[in-house]
Enzyme design. Structure first.
Site, PDB file in Angstrom:
ATOM      1  N   GLU A  56       0.857  -1.200   0.000  1.00 45.60           N
ATOM      2  CA  GLU A  56       0.000   0.000   0.000  1.00 45.60           C
ATOM      3  C   GLU A  56       0.876   1.227   0.000  1.00 45.60           C
ATOM      4  O   GLU A  56       1.131   1.837   1.022  1.00 45.60           O
ATOM      5  CB  GLU A  56      -0.939   0.038   1.210  1.00 45.60           C
ATOM      6  CG  GLU A  56      -1.946   1.178   1.108  1.00 45.60           C
ATOM      7  CD  GLU A  56      -2.662   1.494   2.413  1.00 45.60           C
ATOM      8  OE1 GLU A  56      -2.622   2.672   2.828  1.00 45.60           O
ATOM      9  OE2 GLU A  56      -3.247   0.580   3.016  1.00 45.60           O
ATOM     10  N   HIS A  84      -9.480   1.363  -0.039  1.00 39.85           N
ATOM     11  CA  HIS A  84      -8.653   2.254   0.773  1.00 39.85           C
ATOM     12  C   HIS A  84      -9.530   3.318   1.434  1.00 39.85           C
ATOM     13  O   HIS A  84     -10.500   3.781   0.848  1.00 39.85           O
ATOM     14  CB  HIS A  84      -7.598   2.928  -0.105  1.00 39.85           C
ATOM     15  CG  HIS A  84      -6.572   3.689   0.663  1.00 39.85           C
ATOM     16  ND1 HIS A  84      -6.795   4.962   1.130  1.00 39.85           N
ATOM     17  CD2 HIS A  84      -5.315   3.354   1.062  1.00 39.85           C
ATOM     18  CE1 HIS A  84      -5.725   5.383   1.779  1.00 39.85           C
ATOM     19  NE2 HIS A  84      -4.811   4.424   1.751  1.00 39.85           N
ATOM     20  N   ASP A 112       2.639   2.022   3.817  1.00 36.70           N
ATOM     21  CA  ASP A 112       1.854   3.260   3.721  1.00 36.70           C
ATOM     22  C   ASP A 112       2.784   4.432   3.421  1.00 36.70           C
ATOM     23  O   ASP A 112       2.654   5.520   3.975  1.00 36.70           O
ATOM     24  CB  ASP A 112       1.035   3.518   4.984  1.00 36.70           C
ATOM     25  CG  ASP A 112      -0.231   4.335   4.688  1.00 36.70           C
ATOM     26  OD1 ASP A 112      -0.402   4.778   3.538  1.00 36.70           O
ATOM     27  OD2 ASP A 112      -1.049   4.511   5.612  1.00 36.70           O
TER      28      ASP A 112
END
Length: 372
Positions: free
Chosen positions: A40, A211, A334
């Site tokens: 991600e 998301h 992230d």
């Protein structure tokens, strides 16, 4: 007799080298470092930034996304601030990003457009921007084919063109799945108008990464204070609510092969699984909810995967593995919002077997996203 520092270090290094040779001779060679695929990892494009700012400056109160992200990151952030760094690193798909990966020991980033993607625009513009964004991403992957893979965006508010772009992204651009930044026009994927998109994702056999974004207008009011609308609380509540709507709405009875990926250790769903099963059964029995073919926890194991993005708690990792199953848990950073080095260190130090660590670091991502 004293030993000089240089002589000590030289002797120590030589001793370690000889020990390594001896271990190798005995069949005890040090195992190779496990591959690390981060699943991600965000990016933006200059064209998207301009379009986001056009909306944000024209109507700052139109969406909680404006105050939680767009203006703070992209509208003249204070030099040297985190927001200034986020802006620079989101727009970079070459030098700095690859250098950060090398420094932290990250082999591959699975890239996806940062929130709110193309989902806050009117349909025609959203579709055009989705195509341009996916082309931009494909070009970056072509420049770094062993370091990057990609998730395609599309415009859910324009379902016909969205399906066409999903097909192009997989068959022409080689994308590994799709990114949907939660709600679109305050609607969720259980809404019947999005059925063609879910059918396409199932037919193409590619997962949708669901998301978070800031809470939709229907639930935004309590999140406007105390900076609650963003990653501290609102993002997870929004995405978790979206996923529960899909489960309780029967989406996975209609699309049993559809796969959804949730970041941030499952957006709190693993914690809620027992109660979701308990209350769903009660509501089906007393007629308040249409009965489902499976319990929510069974859909979670069959239709969902979870990533560790931005969530470095060993206790929560144990909970997630128990709820989702080890074969449905993937590592993520992230980036650029979280530290690559910290994310690597977290999984390296977790109480896992070497096989479990490899499964989370790369094997599940290779299988689910078809990353070579």
């Amino acid at each position: 007799m004293t030993t000089s520092r240089r002589r000590f270090l030289t002797g120590t290094t030589a001793g370690l080298a000889l020990a390594g040779v001896a271990a190798k001779a005995k069949g005890q060679a040090r195992p190779a470092r496990v591959r690390r695929i981060a699943t991600e990892e965000a990016f933006a494009t200059p064209e998207l930034v301009k379009a986001w700012l056009d909306i944000a400056r024209a109507d700052p109160g139109s969406s909680l996304d404006v105050s939680t992200g767009i203006l703070s990151i992209f509208d003249n952030p204070r030099p040297g601030s985190n927001q200034d760094r986020f802006r620079r690193q989101l727009l970079d798909l070459d030098t700095e990003r690859v250098a950060e990966m090398d420094a932290a020991g990250v082999d591959v980033q699975l890239l996806s457009v940062t929130i709110p993607g193309v989902q806050m625009f009117e349909p025609a513009l959203a579709s055009r921007l989705a195509i341009a964004t996916n082309d931009h991403l494909a070009a970056a992957i072509a420049r770094h084919p062993t370091r990057f893979a990609g998730l395609a965006c599309f415009a859910p508010q324009d379902p016909g063109p969205a399906v066409m772009e999903m097909e192009r992204a997989v068959t022409t651009l080689g994308m590994k799945g799709f990114i949907v930044n939660s709600h679109t026009a305050n609607l969720y994927l259980d809404d019947p108008r999005f059925a063609p998109i879910l059918e396409a994702a199932q037919a193409l056999d590619r997962p949708i990464y669901l998301h978070p974004r800031a809470p939709s207008n229907g639930m935004a009011a309590p999140f406007r204070d105390y900076s609650m609308g963003g990653s501290i609380w609102g993002f997870g509540i929004e995405a978790g609510t979206h996923a529960v709507r899909m489960i309780l709405g029967g989406v996975f009875d209609r699309y049993p092969r559809l796969r959804i990926v949730l970041g941030h250790m499952g957006e709190a769903l693993p914690f809620w699984m027992w109660r979701l099963d308990h209350m769903a059964a009660r509501r089906a029995k007393d007629g308040r909810m249409k009965p489902l073919a499976l319990a929510p926890s069974q859909y979670f194991r069959r239709n969902f995967a979870v990533t560790t993005s931005g969530f470095e708690s060993p206790d929560v990792l144990d909970l997630v593995i128990g709820a989702a199953g080890i074969d449905n848990v993937m590592w993520a950073i992230d980036y650029p919002y979280e530290s690559s080095r910290d994310a690597v260190a977290f999984l390296e130090k977790a109480s896992l077997s070497s096989d479990q660590r490899a499964t989370i670091f790369h094997r599940n991502a290779e299988r689910l996203f078809r990353i070579a």
